[in-house]
Scaffold this motif. Structure first.
Motif, PDB file in Angstrom:
ATOM      1  N   LYS A 131      19.923  14.623  26.933  1.00 30.45           N
ATOM      2  CA  LYS A 131      20.519  13.556  27.737  1.00 30.45           C
ATOM      3  C   LYS A 131      19.613  13.178  28.909  1.00 30.45           C
ATOM      4  O   LYS A 131      19.475  12.002  29.245  1.00 30.45           O
ATOM      5  N   GLU A 132      18.994  14.207  29.469  1.00 31.08           N
ATOM      6  CA  GLU A 132      18.091  13.955  30.595  1.00 31.08           C
ATOM      7  C   GLU A 132      16.948  13.024  30.164  1.00 31.08           C
ATOM      8  O   GLU A 132      16.655  12.021  30.825  1.00 31.08           O
ATOM      9  N   LYS A 133      16.324  13.391  29.055  1.00 27.69           N
ATOM     10  CA  LYS A 133      15.223  12.550  28.557  1.00 27.69           C
ATOM     11  C   LYS A 133      15.739  11.164  28.186  1.00 27.69           C
ATOM     12  O   LYS A 133      15.037  10.157  28.345  1.00 27.69           O
ATOM     13  N   ALA A 134      16.954  11.117  27.680  1.00 26.89           N
ATOM     14  CA  ALA A 134      17.535   9.818  27.309  1.00 26.89           C
ATOM     15  C   ALA A 134      17.638   8.917  28.530  1.00 26.89           C
ATOM     16  O   ALA A 134      17.282   7.735  28.480  1.00 26.89           O
ATOM     17  N   TRP A 135      18.099   9.491  29.650  1.00 28.97           N
ATOM     18  CA  TRP A 135      18.195   8.685  30.874  1.00 28.97           C
ATOM     19  C   TRP A 135      16.828   8.204  31.322  1.00 28.97           C
ATOM     20  O   TRP A 135      16.669   7.060  31.744  1.00 28.97           O
ATOM     21  N   GLN A 136      15.852   9.084  31.218  1.00 24.48           N
ATOM     22  CA  GLN A 136      14.492   8.679  31.595  1.00 24.48           C
ATOM     23  C   GLN A 136      14.037   7.497  30.747  1.00 24.48           C
ATOM     24  O   GLN A 136      13.440   6.545  31.237  1.00 24.48           O
ATOM     25  N   GLN A 137      14.340   7.583  29.472  1.00 30.96           N
ATOM     26  CA  GLN A 137      13.923   6.525  28.555  1.00 30.96           C
ATOM     27  C   GLN A 137      14.645   5.225  28.867  1.00 30.96           C
ATOM     28  O   GLN A 137      14.055   4.143  28.865  1.00 30.96           O
ATOM     29  N   ILE A 138      15.940   5.318  29.160  1.00 30.83           N
ATOM     30  CA  ILE A 138      16.717   4.141  29.526  1.00 30.83           C
ATOM     31  C   ILE A 138      16.146   3.510  30.793  1.00 30.83           C
ATOM     32  O   ILE A 138      16.027   2.289  30.894  1.00 30.83           O
ATOM     33  N   ALA A 139      15.765   4.367  31.739  1.00 29.62           N
ATOM     34  CA  ALA A 139      15.193   3.849  32.983  1.00 29.62           C
ATOM     35  C   ALA A 139      13.932   3.049  32.698  1.00 29.62           C
ATOM     36  O   ALA A 139      13.639   2.061  33.362  1.00 29.62           O
ATOM     37  N   GLY A 140      13.189   3.483  31.681  1.00 26.36           N
ATOM     38  CA  GLY A 140      11.942   2.803  31.385  1.00 26.36           C
ATOM     39  C   GLY A 140      12.086   1.526  30.591  1.00 26.36           C
ATOM     40  O   GLY A 140      11.428   0.529  30.875  1.00 26.36           O
ATOM     41  N   SER A 141      12.968   1.550  29.601  1.00 26.81           N
ATOM     42  CA  SER A 141      12.984   0.390  28.712  1.00 26.81           C
ATOM     43  C   SER A 141      14.376  -0.074  28.333  1.00 26.81           C
ATOM     44  O   SER A 141      14.540  -0.826  27.376  1.00 26.81           O
TER      45      SER A 141
END
Lengths: 228, 228
Positions: free
Chosen positions: A21-31
């Motif tokens: 989930k953490e990485k998912a949020w990072q990814q959402i923040a990016g794109s």
DNA sequence: TGTACATCAGTGAACGCGCGTTCACTGATGTAC
DNA sequence: TGTACATCAGTGAACGCGCGTTCACTGATGTAC
């Protein structure tokens, strides 16, 4: 919450889920949320794509989980303010609404993508499961507490009075507060729509280049809801 | 606007471009802007994918064009109301704001996906070209006209007065109205944020199941801006 | 304490898909003399 | 009016890519006796 004892395997599962989930949020923040990719997350964690299917049934379940967590974090922050108010703390009385407004704004600015996942453009074809709408109700309940404590007649206007008539007959959404006067319901709705109006335009960047300080605008709107 | 004479080829090019955009809107309505696909549009038009590159340099140019058209349609509707007001029609005086609010609401409900393309979650990495922000300025200018005509002191509150002090020193965005009083600027911002607050929550479905009529809520908010 | 078995995390190959975009080419439409 | 040429719309093949998801399998971890 879950069983008080937890096997090492369960603990591990939960840790990995959190990391996903953490990485998912990072990814959402990016794109953005629509570009969320299970394979990309797996790669970032040094795993192969299919491995994630041990932790989430599919992409949709992951997104639902993110939305649920987002709602939960805001609701918890609201409830914390509500508890302070109940204990006679700084959230009590008419300043309760001010405290809630501050919490809402902080939560929104803390992670704009999280804000938009909940209050932005709806994902086409997505319908929130019932437990998520229940979380929304928890928030509304805290807000109604504060509105009832703020006293009557905070939102002026002839149509506003007419609208309160409508609300008197349509209060399913305020089932937690059967005795709250229509003026309190009206106040809760104004709080919700006006503050989201400022926040959504601000976070979408519609004030950049205008020279206006959104923080002051937000403050002024809060003041308009709580004074007089 | 473009040359008064137009060769058949130019005419044809323009027709095809229009049809592409039309299909694009249909596709956005079905699955959101992020799922917009040139190939799918081409297929729907009975053409092969690469053919569209005769009409749009790439996917981004098409999206930009859609956003531009969306802004343009709202701005034109605003300007039409403004002209009526200038001619002493039903948009004149204090009712000008009411007319603008109605136009805004109608425009939003007419095509929610168009609304979200402009005012929803921003597309990551996308920056609006300058000519689009210019269209936004046109709208703001019409709104400021109406606010100036509505008379002073429409938005009460102590912080609101403090905020007007801030606005007095930060009025770049209102360059079209150098003589408008800060209270008019304050009113324009309240109009903008409060109405978008209702509309964005309504169109995102946050009122469904609540039993509240968003139309009445909208009306009440408009009334709060224009009366007293 | 040691052995036999069950559970489960993670891998790698594979499937089918659709995407944006390029390129060389065909054929129709328009233009110039 | 007719011929020679330029312009341009549209095609089909191809490139490289990443996606979600399934499947059979390996190897480590935990459990039962």
């Amino acid at each position: 919450m879950t069983g008080s004892t937890q096997t090492p395997r369960e603990r591990y599962r939960q840790q990995v889920r959190e990391e996903v989930k953490e990485k998912a949020w990072q990814q959402i923040a990016g794109s953005g949320a629509s570009a969320l990719s299970l394979n990309a997350i797996a790669k970032q964690m040094g795993m192969s794509g299919p491995a994630l299917y041990r932790y989430f049934a599919n992409r949709d379940e992951l997104i639902t989980e993110l939305i649920r967590d987002a709602y939960r974090s805001l609701a918890d922050a609201f409830i914390a303010v509500g508890d302070e108010a109940g204990a006679g703390g700084r959230g009590a009385g008419r300043s309760g609404l001010v405290a809630l407004a501050q919490v809402l704004r902080r939560w929104a600015l803390e992670d704009p993508h999280r804000y938009f996942l909940v209050y932005g453009t709806p994902v086409p074809g997505y319908h929130a499961p019932q437990d998520i709408t229940a979380i929304a109700s928890e928030m509304m309940s805290v807000l109604l507490d504060a509105c009832a404590a703020a006293g009557p007649d905070r939102v002026p206007g002839a149509q506003s009075r007419a609208f309160e008539g409508h609300l008197a007959g349509h209060r399913e959404w305020a089932a937690s507060h059967p005795d709250a006067p229509p003026s309190a319901l009206r106040l809760a709705l104004a709080f919700w729509t006006r503050l989201h109006g400022v926040l959504s335009l601000e976070l979408a960047g519609h004030f950049t280049g205008m020279g206006v300080d959104p923080a002051l605008l937000f403050e002024a709107e809060v003041d308009g809801l709580t004074s007089r």
